[in-house]
Enzyme design. Structure first.
Site, PDB file in Angstrom:
ATOM      1  N   SER A  37      40.996  28.255  -1.566  1.00  0.00           N
ATOM      2  CA  SER A  37      40.802  28.992  -2.811  1.00  0.00           C
ATOM      3  C   SER A  37      41.782  28.481  -3.848  1.00  0.00           C
ATOM      4  CB  SER A  37      41.040  30.491  -2.584  1.00  0.00           C
ATOM      5  OG  SER A  37      41.121  31.193  -3.806  1.00  0.00           O
TER       6      SER A  37
ATOM      7  N   TYR B 122      45.340  37.411   1.109  1.00  0.00           N
ATOM      8  CA  TYR B 122      44.262  36.425   1.010  1.00  0.00           C
ATOM      9  C   TYR B 122      44.809  35.055   0.625  1.00  0.00           C
ATOM     10  CZ  TYR B 122      39.989  34.167  -0.679  1.00  0.00           C
ATOM     11  OH  TYR B 122      38.948  33.290  -0.891  1.00  0.00           O
TER      12      TYR B 122
END
Length: 252
Positions: free
Chosen positions: A144, A157
């Site tokens: 990400s 995350y």
């Protein structure tokens, strides 16, 4: 009829995984559509077959080590019957989970679940499939853009995605002598059903994120899928251990 090898895509029942499965099928890979249930995988298989591609469904819960072992055995049996002349040339570790909370709201279960899916799952699946992948095989792990820039309530995350990048670099060194290359794609904000579909359905969020992006909008699933397809192509055969951010230039 497909002429290329087999591509296994996890989390392929929807979102980026579905787009990646279809993009690889368009490039004549025989695609194994791995999802948490056969019911989730089958519509993607049907769409690929309807477009003259070849695909098989596979039930796989990457958070469950027993499911990974069972899926490996089912996969090998399935491809031995359906595609005995083909090898597993591509593995895309796309399946992921995002549990977002500020520091005071993070629970131990959030941490355990996030790392089980985003880090341990890809590691154990690579471990299970590498013995069945030939020299020249390619692995792509999904990270990400949040491993580069910060955003409130994303600590767990983001940490899991930084971990998958470190894992990928280490394994690139370890798997290089076998002729297997491994790289990471780091999507930015993309219009999928991830996190409740917020970036797909919330016009205000899309506009705000677009203003923070050099190209002025959030990404589309196909744009990430095509980057994955490029990474596994022979054009990038001398690239391994790298991270490619596909974000339209978010928060440069």
């Amino acid at each position: 009829m497909s002429t290329s090898g087999i591509a296994v895509v996890t989390g392929a029942g929807r979102g980026l995984g579905q787009a990646t499965a279809r993009a690889l099928a368009e490039r004549e890979y025989r695609v194994v559509v791995a999802a948490r249930s056969l019911e989730a995988a089958q519509p993607v298989v049907d769409a690929i077959v309807a477009n003259a591609g070849e695909a098989l469904p596979l039930a796989l819960d990457v958070a469950d080590p027993a499911s990974i072992d069972a899926a490996r055995d089912e996969l090998l049996a399935g491809i031995s019957e359906a595609w005995p002349d083909a090898k597993i040339e591509v593995l895309v570790n796309n399946a992921g989970i995002g549990l977002f909370a500020p520091l005071e709201g993070i629970t131990a279960d959030d941490v355990d679940r996030t790392f089980a899916v985003n880090v341990r799952g890809p590691l154990l699946l690579i471990q299970a499939l590498v013995p069945h992948m030939p020299p020249g095989a390619r692995i792509v792990n999904l990270s990400s853009s949040l491993s580069r820039h910060v955003s409130p309530a994303t600590a767990v995350y983001a940490a899991s995605k930084a971990a998958i990048e470190a894992l990928s670099r280490s394994l690139a060194s370890e798997l290089g002598p076998r002729g297997i290359r491994i790289n990471t794609i780091a999507p930015g904000p993309t219009a999928t059903d991830f996190n409740g579909g917020a970036m797909r359905d919330n016009a205000e969020m899309r506009h705000g994120l677009g203003q923070q992006t050099a190209l002025g909008r959030v990404g589309e699933p196909d744009e990430i899928a095509h980057a994955v397809a490029a990474f596994v192509s022979s054009d990038l055969r001398w690239v391994t251990g790298e991270r490619l951010e596909v974000s339209g230039g978010v928060l440069l």
